[in-house]
Design an enzyme around this catalytic site. Sequence first.
Site, mmCIF file in Angstrom:
data_model
loop_
_atom_site.group_PDB
_atom_site.id
_atom_site.type_symbol
_atom_site.label_atom_id
_atom_site.label_comp_id
_atom_site.label_asym_id
_atom_site.label_seq_id
_atom_site.Cartn_x
_atom_site.Cartn_y
_atom_site.Cartn_z
ATOM 1 C CE LYS A 52 -6.478 8.864 7.889
ATOM 2 N NZ LYS A 52 -7.212 7.850 8.654
ATOM 3 N NE ARG A 99 -10.868 -1.043 3.702
ATOM 4 C CZ ARG A 99 -11.505 -1.230 4.868
ATOM 5 N NH1 ARG A 99 -12.691 -1.807 4.895
ATOM 6 N NH2 ARG A 99 -10.940 -0.845 5.998
ATOM 7 C CG ASP A 144 -1.820 5.327 4.896
ATOM 8 O OD1 ASP A 144 -1.693 4.282 5.568
ATOM 9 O OD2 ASP A 144 -2.893 5.672 4.365
ATOM 10 C CD GLU A 193 -6.531 5.357 2.416
ATOM 11 O OE1 GLU A 193 -7.539 5.460 3.137
ATOM 12 O OE2 GLU A 193 -5.390 5.109 2.865
ATOM 13 C CE LYS A 230 -3.185 2.667 2.973
ATOM 14 N NZ LYS A 230 -4.042 2.685 4.171
HETATM 15 N N1 BES Z 1 -4.187 4.579 6.881
HETATM 16 C C1 BES Z 1 -5.358 4.394 7.632
HETATM 17 C C2 BES Z 1 -5.176 3.402 8.779
HETATM 18 C C3 BES Z 1 -4.341 3.896 9.919
HETATM 19 C C4 BES Z 1 -4.824 4.842 10.789
HETATM 20 C C5 BES Z 1 -3.101 3.370 10.137
HETATM 21 C C6 BES Z 1 -4.058 5.266 11.849
HETATM 22 C C7 BES Z 1 -2.331 3.782 11.202
HETATM 23 C C8 BES Z 1 -2.799 4.737 12.062
HETATM 24 C C9 BES Z 1 -6.474 3.855 6.738
HETATM 25 O O1 BES Z 1 -6.471 4.344 5.451
HETATM 26 C C10 BES Z 1 -7.750 4.273 7.360
HETATM 27 O O2 BES Z 1 -8.004 5.450 7.394
HETATM 28 N N2 BES Z 1 -8.531 3.315 7.829
HETATM 29 C C11 BES Z 1 -9.757 3.585 8.466
HETATM 30 C C12 BES Z 1 -10.758 2.576 7.958
HETATM 31 C C13 BES Z 1 -12.172 2.886 8.357
HETATM 32 C C14 BES Z 1 -12.652 4.132 7.655
HETATM 33 C C15 BES Z 1 -13.027 1.702 8.000
HETATM 34 C C16 BES Z 1 -9.542 3.456 9.976
HETATM 35 O O3 BES Z 1 -8.776 2.590 10.389
HETATM 36 O O4 BES Z 1 -10.136 4.222 10.690
HETATM 37 ZN ZN ZN Z 2 -4.684 4.893 4.698
HETATM 38 MN MN MN Z 3 -7.524 6.161 5.251
#
Ligand code: BES
Ligand code: ZN
Ligand code: MN
Length: 508
Positions: free
Chosen positions: A278, A352, A289, A350, A266
Site C-alpha cells: 500500500k 477474502r 483491519d 487478502e 476478518k
Molecule cells: N483492508 C483493505 C480494505 C480497506 C482499505 C478498508 C481502506 C478500509 C480502508 C483490503 O484488504 C484491501 O486492501 N482491499 C483492496 C482490494 C483490491 C486490491 C482489490 C482495496 O480495497 O483497494
Molecule cells: Zn485488508
Molecule cells: Mn488489503
Amino acid sequence: MDFEIINGSVETLETECLVVALSANGTLCPSAAAVDKASNGYLSELLNSGDISGKAGEQLLLFKVPGVQARRVLVTGLGKDDERKDRHYRKLIKGITATLKKSGITSVVFALDGCASYRDDIYRTTRQLVEWVSADFYVYDETKSKKADPVKLSSIQILLSEDNTELGEGALLDGVAIANGVDTARELGNLPGNICTPSYLAERALALGEEFDDFEAKILDEDAMAELGMNSLLAVGKGSAQPSRLIVMEYNGGESGDNPHVLVGKGITFDTGGISLKPGAGMDEMKFDMCGAASVIGTMEAIAEMQLPLNVVGIVAAAENMPGSQATKPGDIVTTMSGQTVEILNTDAEGRLVLCDALTYAGRYEPESVIDVATLTGACIIALGHHATGILSNDEDLAGALLDAGDFAADRGWPLPLWDEFQEQLDSNFADIANIGGRPAGTITAACFLSRFTKEYRWAHLDIAGVAWNSHGKEKGATGRCVPMLSQYLLDLAEQVEAAEHDHHHED
Ligand code: BES
Ligand code: ZN
Ligand code: MN
C-alpha cells in the site's frame, strides 16, 4: 458506571442532575411539566423570557430549582417534531454527556419520557440511552503513560413509569451487554498492530471462555490449519513473523441439538498490502483491519452476557499481511480448504483469502446462518460512505433480517446486488478463481469471491470498511460498529425461539 431504572415523582428525586426535555414548539415533556408545576412555573417563565425554546441541541443547566429536590436541572431541547430521528437523539445524548463530563457530576437521572425518539418504544429508547451514554464515556488510554482520570459519573438512573419498569429493566440489561461488546470491539480496534497480533486476539477469545459459562474458545495454530488445507489463509501470513491463528468461539446457550448461527470476522491485525504494498499515507489506519474480528468477539461477549437461548459460533481468521521474504507474490496460486484454487493477483486483496477458508470451516457446523464481517474493500467507502455497512447475501430473508436489525439497533446497513453477472470478473486463466475482479464494483466482486465458498448455507457478508473507524481528529478511532446490528440480529432470533417455546407450552 451503574445504570438503574427508577420510578417516582420527578420533583422528589435526589440527584446531582435531573435531565428533562421540551420540544421546539415549547411543549414540555411530562417530566419537565412536573418540574414546572412543582416550581410554580419556573420553566414556563424561562420559555416566556426566551431563555429556552426547545430547539434541537439546546441545553440550560439550572441550579436549585425551587420545589425540586435535584441539585441541578438540565433542560434540553428536542427540536421540531421531525427532528426525532435516531441521529437527533444520538446528538442530544452526546450533548448531555459532554455537559456531565465537564461539570464532573457524579449522579444523573434521565427523565426524557421517551420523547426524544420518533419510535414510541420504551425498550428501544432506553436501550439506546444506555448504549450511547456508555459509548460517550469510553476512553482509550491503554498505551498512554498518563491514564485518564476515572469517570466521575457513577450513578445513572432512568426514570420510567411503573408500567414500563420491566420493559426498561430488560432494555438496560441488553443495553449494558451490547455496550460492553462495543467497548471491547473499540478497544481491540484501537490497540496498535504491535500489541494486537493474531496471538493477542486468540488470548482475548480464550479469556472470554474463562469468563462465561457455556462459552468455549479453541485456537488453531498454523500446523493445525495446514492439516485442514487452509492454504489460502496461511498464504496471507507467510510474509509476517507473527503466526496466523484461527480462533473459534462456541457459545452454547441453546438446546444441544440446535444447529448454530456462525459469525466470521476478518482479523488482519495489520494490512501493509503485502508485496502489493500500500502507499504510505495513512497506512497506520490498517491496524483497524481486524475490526470485523473485533465486532465478532464483541458480539460473542454481548450475547454471552445476555445469555441468549441460541448456539452461536464466532470464528476469527487472524493474520498479519506483511511483505517479508517468504511472502506470497502476485501470481502465486494456492489450493483453498474447499479444494478450489485461487490465483493471488494482488496480495492486498487478502481479506477474502483468509475469509474463504474460515467460511469453509464454518460449513462443518451445518449452520443455520453464517454472517461474515470484514473491512474488506475501499470500494465500499466509495459506494456507501461512512454511514452504511454494505450487506451482500445469497438469501433475501437473511439480508432483510440484517437490514431490520440494523435499523432497530441504529447501526444500519444497506444492500448491494450479488448477481451472477459480476462473477465473470473473477475468471482466471491459471486457477479456478482470481482474487481480484478489477475496479468496477469492487465490493460486489469481493463478495462474489466469498460466495464461491458459501454455497452450502444461508450466508451474508457485511463490508464495514466505511464504518469501522473514524479517521480524523479527536474522533479518530474504532467505532465498534456492527456489534449492535449483530447483537440485534441474534436477539431477534432468540425472541423467535422463545415465542416458539411459548406456543409449544400452550399446545401441551
Ligand atoms: N483492508 C483493505 C480494505 C480497506 C482499505 C478498508 C481502506 C478500509 C480502508 C483490503 O484488504 C484491501 O486492501 N482491499 C483492496 C482490494 C483490491 C486490491 C482489490 C482495496 O480495497 O483497494
Ligand atoms: Zn485488508
Ligand atoms: Mn488489503
